[in-house]
Design an enzyme around this catalytic site. Structure first.
Site, PDB file in Angstrom:
ATOM      1  N   TYR A 114       0.708  -0.998   0.158  1.00 27.62           N
ATOM      2  CA  TYR A 114      -0.190  -0.065  -0.103  1.00 27.62           C
ATOM      3  C   TYR A 114       1.269   1.040   0.240  1.00 27.62           C
ATOM      4  O   TYR A 114       0.306   2.790   0.721  1.00 27.62           O
ATOM      5  CB  TYR A 114      -1.127  -0.179   0.886  1.00 27.62           C
ATOM      6  CG  TYR A 114      -2.063   0.929   1.071  1.00 27.62           C
ATOM      7  CD1 TYR A 114      -3.133  -0.143   0.817  1.00 27.62           C
ATOM      8  CD2 TYR A 114      -2.641   1.906   1.648  1.00 27.62           C
ATOM      9  CE1 TYR A 114      -4.288   0.477   0.017  1.00 27.62           C
ATOM     10  CE2 TYR A 114      -3.490   2.653   1.480  1.00 27.62           C
ATOM     11  CZ  TYR A 114      -4.560   1.618   0.121  1.00 27.62           C
ATOM     12  OH  TYR A 114      -6.005   2.973   0.114  1.00 27.62           O
TER      13      TYR A 114
ATOM     14  N   ALA B 191      12.330  -4.471  -4.937  1.00 24.44           N
ATOM     15  CA  ALA B 191      12.706  -4.709  -3.307  1.00 24.44           C
ATOM     16  C   ALA B 191      12.722  -5.690  -2.472  1.00 24.44           C
ATOM     17  O   ALA B 191      13.013  -6.998  -1.646  1.00 24.44           O
ATOM     18  CB  ALA B 191      13.888  -4.127  -3.176  1.00 24.44           C
TER      19      ALA B 191
ATOM     20  N   GLN C 268       9.669  -7.382  -3.089  1.00 16.42           N
ATOM     21  CA  GLN C 268       9.501  -8.130  -3.577  1.00 16.42           C
ATOM     22  C   GLN C 268      10.097  -9.747  -3.743  1.00 16.42           C
ATOM     23  O   GLN C 268      10.167 -10.810  -3.397  1.00 16.42           O
ATOM     24  CB  GLN C 268       8.367  -7.854  -4.921  1.00 16.42           C
ATOM     25  CG  GLN C 268       7.510  -7.430  -5.887  1.00 16.42           C
ATOM     26  CD  GLN C 268       6.794  -7.001  -7.241  1.00 16.42           C
ATOM     27  OE1 GLN C 268       7.529  -7.645  -7.687  1.00 16.42           O
ATOM     28  NE2 GLN C 268       6.435  -6.159  -7.595  1.00 16.42           N
TER      29      GLN C 268
ATOM     30  N   HIS D  71       4.625  -4.003 -12.706  1.00 16.61           N
ATOM     31  CA  HIS D  71       5.291  -3.645 -13.355  1.00 16.61           C
ATOM     32  C   HIS D  71       6.187  -5.635 -13.912  1.00 16.61           C
ATOM     33  O   HIS D  71       6.497  -6.290 -12.824  1.00 16.61           O
ATOM     34  CB  HIS D  71       6.784  -3.590 -12.335  1.00 16.61           C
ATOM     35  CG  HIS D  71       8.186  -2.870 -12.638  1.00 16.61           C
ATOM     36  ND1 HIS D  71       8.207  -2.297 -13.921  1.00 16.61           N
ATOM     37  CD2 HIS D  71       9.270  -2.177 -12.327  1.00 16.61           C
ATOM     38  CE1 HIS D  71       9.707  -1.638 -14.451  1.00 16.61           C
ATOM     39  NE2 HIS D  71       9.875  -1.895 -13.079  1.00 16.61           N
TER      40      HIS D  71
ATOM     41  N   GLY E  73       0.643   5.839  -8.823  1.00 10.68           N
ATOM     42  CA  GLY E  73      -0.919   5.537  -8.382  1.00 10.68           C
ATOM     43  C   GLY E  73      -1.929   6.840  -7.760  1.00 10.68           C
ATOM     44  O   GLY E  73      -2.268   7.100  -7.685  1.00 10.68           O
TER      45      GLY E  73
ATOM     46  N   ASP F 289       9.897   1.398 -19.148  1.00 15.72           N
ATOM     47  CA  ASP F 289       9.586   2.066 -17.949  1.00 15.72           C
ATOM     48  C   ASP F 289      10.890   2.363 -17.607  1.00 15.72           C
ATOM     49  O   ASP F 289      11.023   3.644 -17.103  1.00 15.72           O
ATOM     50  CB  ASP F 289       9.026   0.598 -17.144  1.00 15.72           C
ATOM     51  CG  ASP F 289       8.059   1.212 -15.905  1.00 15.72           C
ATOM     52  OD1 ASP F 289       7.871   2.209 -15.850  1.00 15.72           O
ATOM     53  OD2 ASP F 289       9.084   1.781 -15.100  1.00 15.72           O
TER      54      ASP F 289
ATOM     55  N   GLU G  76      11.323  30.678 -16.595  1.00 16.34           N
ATOM     56  CA  GLU G  76      11.555  30.099 -17.614  1.00 16.34           C
ATOM     57  C   GLU G  76      11.947  28.785 -18.154  1.00 16.34           C
ATOM     58  O   GLU G  76      12.192  27.969 -18.854  1.00 16.34           O
ATOM     59  CB  GLU G  76      13.243  31.194 -18.380  1.00 16.34           C
ATOM     60  CG  GLU G  76      12.144  32.628 -18.732  1.00 16.34           C
ATOM     61  CD  GLU G  76      11.782  33.345 -19.034  1.00 16.34           C
ATOM     62  OE1 GLU G  76      11.188  32.021 -20.575  1.00 16.34           O
ATOM     63  OE2 GLU G  76      10.888  33.922 -19.276  1.00 16.34           O
TER      64      GLU G  76
ATOM     65  N   GLU H 197       6.831  28.529 -16.829  1.00 17.34           N
ATOM     66  CA  GLU H 197       6.321  28.303 -17.479  1.00 17.34           C
ATOM     67  C   GLU H 197       5.791  26.572 -18.966  1.00 17.34           C
ATOM     68  O   GLU H 197       4.657  26.549 -19.639  1.00 17.34           O
ATOM     69  CB  GLU H 197       6.829  29.017 -18.871  1.00 17.34           C
ATOM     70  CG  GLU H 197       6.240  29.782 -20.010  1.00 17.34           C
ATOM     71  CD  GLU H 197       6.797  30.643 -20.905  1.00 17.34           C
ATOM     72  OE1 GLU H 197       6.207  30.698 -22.285  1.00 17.34           O
ATOM     73  OE2 GLU H 197       7.703  30.981 -20.458  1.00 17.34           O
TER      74      GLU H 197
END
Length: 350
Positions: free
Chosen positions: A38, A101, A103, A124, A153, A208, A244, A248
């Site tokens: 989460y 990491a 995971q 991913h 997310g 990615d 600049e 902008e």
């Protein structure tokens, strides 16, 4: 599915017209979607699914900041918020949304709950593509697929609440049940995708990692810093240099590019701006392209993934990260940016 012409190249995409939310609900009607993690993607994906009528539960460590955030977001302990182990048991689709990491660290616990017929969902391609480095090799009797929203997310959730969708890629790595395609498309619609385009796990992670290090974050910060520093070195004030360089672009021009494209922007600016942009854009391309080619080689060879794994698994990783982020935050350019943002009309007291 719809066939769309993208600049002369035809591509098949899935929109919410061909795959409406009602169909997604039907496909997922017997599923329990367990969102594990989460942090970055978890809140947006979990909340969007919940609001779309999908039976979603969250798995998170109790007594953590993210557990408390899930409670604050309306998830109820014992009802749709559980410790990770229990959520893995209950879920028929495991949305594995922890950091790369994390995971790797949690994988043995996740794997033992991937019983036949379940599905393993990623946002991913990192863990699967670089499995020689991560050790993430799913059992053969589960579906494995991904939906990768093309944004954070936070953006996914914000656009959902605005009635809009964030485009996502999808990919199927393993179809054990014969239902992987309908499951992944249903989830793609349920999490709030605008449209879905097909890829594979390798292409997703290669694009990615290249994008994050390139135009999305690394390259754009480098270009900002270079222009800001040149303007400051030539006597321009912080306010002028920042306006600049960043203000902008982000507040005026990029919203118009998002709506109408860069070609429209070129056609609707002053003739002086047109001439300068047309004269210089190819020079920037020619200087940058070799660097992007070097970046892509580093990504595709696994060098970038190994560097991330090695760095993120160190005990003092968070401390070192905070130091690097603090250096960025305290740079004159972003201190000037903080002051400029405070002067926007919507941020001033009346």
């Amino acid at each position: 599915m719809a066939t769309i012409n993208f600049g002369g190249v035809e591509e098949t995409v899935v929109t919410r017209e061909e795959f409406p939310l009602s169909k997604a609900r039907e496909v997922l009607s017997e599923e329990v979607v367990a969102v594990i993690g989460y942090g970055v993607q978890g809140p947006g994906q979990a909340l969007n699914q919940k609001d779309n009528g999908i039976r979603v539960i969250v798995g998170q460590r109790k007594n953590s900041k993210t557990w408390d955030k899930a409670v604050a977001d309306g998830f109820i302990p014992g009802e749709d918020l559980f410790e990770i182990e229990e959520a893995l048991q209950r879920g028929s689709i495991i949305c594995y949304l922890l950091s790369d990491a994390a995971q790797i660290e949690l994988w043995p616990q996740v794997k033992k709950h991937l019983t036949p017929g379940k599905a393993l969902y990623f946002s991913h391609g990192f863990g699967i593509t670089f499995n020689e480095q991560t050790g993430i090799v799913p059992p053969k009797d589960v579906d494995v697929f991904l939906v990768a929203p093309k944004g954070s997310g936070t953006s996914l959730r914000r656009m959902f609440l605005q009635g809009r969708g964030l485009n996502s890629s999808y990919a199927i790595y393993q179809d054990a049940t014969g239902r992987a395609k309908e499951r992944v498309l249903a989830l793609g619609i349920a999490v709030g995708s605008g449209y879905l385009f097909q890829t594979d796990f390798r292409k997703e992670v290669f694009s990615d990692l290249t994008g994050e290090r390139g135009t999305l974050m690394g390259a754009i910060q480098g270009i900002f810093a270079a222009q800001y520093e040149v303007l400051r070195a030539n006597g321009h004030s912080p306010s002028e240099a920042f306006n600049e360089t960043v203000e902008e672009l982000t507040q005026s021009l990029m919203p118009l590019v998002a709506e109408n494209g860069m070609d429209w922007m070129y056609a609707n600016c002053s003739t002086t701006a047109q001439r300068g942009a047309l004269d210089w854009w190819k020079k920037f391309r020619d200087v940058s392209k070799p660097l992007f080619e070097e970046l892509y080689r580093s990504v595709s060879s696994g060098e970038e993934s190994q560097r991330s794994i090695d760095s993120n698994s160190q005990e003092d990783y968070r401390e070192k990260l905070n130091q690097e982020l603090k250096e960025l935050e305290q740079s004159e350019m972003w201190q000037a940016g903080k002051a400029v943002r405070g002067l926007r009309p919507e941020n001033q007291e009346v």
